[in-house]
Enzyme design. Structure first.
Site, mmCIF file in Angstrom:
data_model
loop_
_atom_site.group_PDB
_atom_site.id
_atom_site.type_symbol
_atom_site.label_atom_id
_atom_site.label_comp_id
_atom_site.label_asym_id
_atom_site.label_seq_id
_atom_site.Cartn_x
_atom_site.Cartn_y
_atom_site.Cartn_z
ATOM 1 N N GLN A 194 42.124 38.018 45.035
ATOM 2 C CA GLN A 194 41.073 38.807 44.622
ATOM 3 C C GLN A 194 40.885 38.583 42.878
ATOM 4 O O GLN A 194 41.849 38.721 42.350
ATOM 5 C CB GLN A 194 41.273 40.127 45.167
ATOM 6 C CG GLN A 194 40.088 41.203 44.642
ATOM 7 C CD GLN A 194 38.896 41.263 45.412
ATOM 8 O OE1 GLN A 194 39.042 40.976 46.507
ATOM 9 N NE2 GLN A 194 37.857 41.372 44.714
ATOM 10 N N GLY A 196 37.951 39.095 39.536
ATOM 11 C CA GLY A 196 36.821 40.112 39.159
ATOM 12 C C GLY A 196 35.601 39.587 39.691
ATOM 13 O O GLY A 196 34.588 40.523 40.017
ATOM 14 N N GLY A 198 35.330 38.378 43.093
ATOM 15 C CA GLY A 198 35.238 38.904 44.332
ATOM 16 C C GLY A 198 36.482 38.161 45.041
ATOM 17 O O GLY A 198 37.308 37.409 44.201
ATOM 18 N N VAL A 200 38.733 35.582 47.182
ATOM 19 C CA VAL A 200 38.811 33.878 47.094
ATOM 20 C C VAL A 200 39.528 33.496 48.387
ATOM 21 O O VAL A 200 40.363 34.172 48.632
ATOM 22 C CB VAL A 200 39.218 33.334 46.075
ATOM 23 C CG1 VAL A 200 39.392 31.748 46.047
ATOM 24 C CG2 VAL A 200 38.807 33.813 44.486
ATOM 25 N N ASP A 311 37.385 34.604 28.898
ATOM 26 C CA ASP A 311 37.939 35.415 29.751
ATOM 27 C C ASP A 311 39.256 34.314 30.196
ATOM 28 O O ASP A 311 39.662 34.390 31.130
ATOM 29 C CB ASP A 311 37.455 35.578 31.268
ATOM 30 C CG ASP A 311 38.070 36.637 32.144
ATOM 31 O OD1 ASP A 311 39.104 37.450 31.473
ATOM 32 O OD2 ASP A 311 37.889 36.857 33.108
#
Length: 505
Positions: A194, A196, A198, A200, A311
């Site tokens: 999981q 950010g 959603g 996978v 990020d």
């Protein structure tokens, strides 16, 4: 009965048949003869009764009448003899021709059988492929390259974005049905994790290629803009240390991205796991550090437009089957136009613990923000500890503070994960600790560029400058620092424009 009154018949007395034959052969008019050892009733000549001899015919013996049996021998010409003599020799030739014909016939039958079998085999294989293609129609990927640009332009509203966005996207469009089939309807067994963005999932294409399927969650804080970033930015990037985007899908509320599958998943699963971390020796960790640095350097300096990831963290570093690192998750990436090195946003997004202080506090991001994140990742790889939630002592509440304390106390090797002590290269370890601290310095101007980082990793430690104190170490003047940073933002805002749209290289 043979009549002696017949003028075509002659008589010759002899007591043996060879003389009869000889006399007939001497007479050119003799066409046939008959030898008899005594006068038979069939020869009506009382005067020659009981007399041995031959009877010659000077014409064909056609007037034979009466009872009894008479052996009559006919004279044959030389040509007839030759013809008769040739007949036995022609028989083997006929037998040879017959045998050859049989061989040709047998070969023809065998060849015809093989050709027919081959044809039937090919026809069967073609039929099975056609049936499988029809049965697995939902598993086939439907590429629509001619409509890809139209679909993405309409769905992402590119008509209202910058000119560069209108160039379209060179990424295949996937039908939702094919993605559902590849992931077994997004089953829990295929779920990889999981993020950010959603959940996978692992998927498998009809030809056997494994993929990673990222599905936008309705509860995700990221939305259409982040999805657009992924498609528009990473689709244009080609580097061995960047994950490759294979395609995308938008249908209804579904927004899905498809990537190359990384069998070893993410870096954080290895370095923070007490069992898996053993498999990462020093050489492997150093290669991972170098690969991340090269990938980030490509984003900052080698692409057409300067890309700021925003990020970068260990969970966004994926590892392939050879443990080569690949930077992923470009949902928050920004592109700075021209020669600009920084920008400001009112929407601060990212992961605490990896965000630079100027970005977290003031919304100011630049390539130096990514450098800061890289420094945090480097120190985490060295220590096997997370920056967030790190409690070594009351002196520091973060890994950065702990690393700085060990540095000023001249104990840099105490930062190193204990399992690396036997395999590490002491000079490389010391160099990496120093580079990590240089990257997380509080002032962005003091941090090196990624180009310099790559050079320092491959160069001599003697040329490195001494690091300054990193950010996020608790100080009493933190509130003052935050206030002064806000004032600095007001000044910088006048000289910089907000960048909210992106376009890939």
């Amino acid at each position: 009965m043979i009549s002696m009154d017949d003028p075509t018949l002659r008589f010759f007395e002899t007591n043996n048949e060879p003389e009869c034959i000889k006399e007939c052969l001497k007479d050119c008019y003799c066409l046939a003869y008959s030898y008899s050892s005594q006068n038979e009733e069939g020869i009506r000549d009382p005067s020659r009764k009981n007399t041995q001899g031959c009877w010659f015919w000077v014409t064909e013996p056609y007037n034979l009448k009466g009872e009894g049996t008479h052996n009559i021998s006919s004279r044959v010409s030389e040509s007839s003899k030759e013809s008769s003599n040739n007949t036995p020799s022609e028989k083997p030739e006929t037998d040879s021709n017959s045998a050859s014909l049989n061989q040709v016939l047998a070969i023809s039958i065998v060849v015809s059988t093989l050709v027919l079998s081959l044809f039937c085999g090919i026809s069967y294989i073609s039929y099975k492929r056609l049936v499988n293609r029809r049965n697995n129609n939902q598993n086939n990927i439907e590429f629509v390259p001619q409509n890809t640009r139209i679909d993405i332009s309409e769905l992402l509203h590119l008509d209202h974005s910058k000119e560069d966005d209108r160039e379209g996207v060179d990424v295949p469009y996937f039908e939702l049905e094919s993605i559902i089939a590849a992931t077994n309807d997004f089953s829990d067994e295929n779920r990889l994790g999981q993020g950010g963005f959603g959940p996978v999932y692992k998927g498998k294409l009809p030809r056997g290629q494994e993929i990673a399927v990222k599905r936008l969650s309705s509860l995700s804080g990221q939305g259409l803009q982040e999805f657009k970033n992924e498609v528009m930015v990473i689709a244009k990037l080609q580097h061995r240390n960047l994950v490759r985007l294979l395609g995308y899908c938008i249908k209804g509320e579904e927004k899905i991205l498809l990537y190359e599958y990384m069998p070893n998943r993410s870096l954080d699963l290895f370095i923070f796991d007490p069992t898996l971390c053993v498999s990462l020796d020093w050489e492997m960790r150093f290669n991972i550090i170098m690969g991340i640095a090269k990938g980030l350097n490509y984003l900052h300096h080698d692409s057409r437009l300067r890309i700021i990831h925003r990020d970068l963290k260990t969970s966004n570093i994926l590892l392939d089957e050879d443990m080569n690192p690949k930077i992923s998750d470009f949902g928050l990436a920004k592109i700075v136009e021209g020669k600009d090195m920084e920008a400001i946003t009112n929407r601060v997004v990212g992961t605490f613990g990896y965000m630079s202080p100027e970005y977290a506090l003031d919304g100011l991001f630049s390539i130096k923000s990514d450098v800061f994140s890289f420094g945090v990742v480097l120190l985490e790889i060295l220590s096997g500890k997370r920056n967030t939630g790190f409690y070594q002592s009351q002196k520091s509440i973060s890994l950065l503070g702990h690393a700085w304390s060990l540095w000023i106390e001249d104990k840099p090797f105490e930062l190193l994960d204990q399992i690396l002590m036997k395999s590490c290269n002491s000079s490389e370890v010391l160099k990496c600790v120093m580079i990590g601290l240089l990257c997380v310095q509080g002032d962005p101007d003091d941090r090196p560029t990624m180009t310099n980082v790559v050079m320092m990793l491959g160069g001599d430690m003697a040329t490195l400058p001494n690091p300054k104190e990193p950010a996020f170490i608790p100080r009493r003047d933190h509130a003052i620092s935050s206030s002064s940073s806000s004032s600095k933002q007001d000044t910088q805002t006048k000289n910089m424009s907000m960048i909210t749209e992106v376009a890939g290289r």
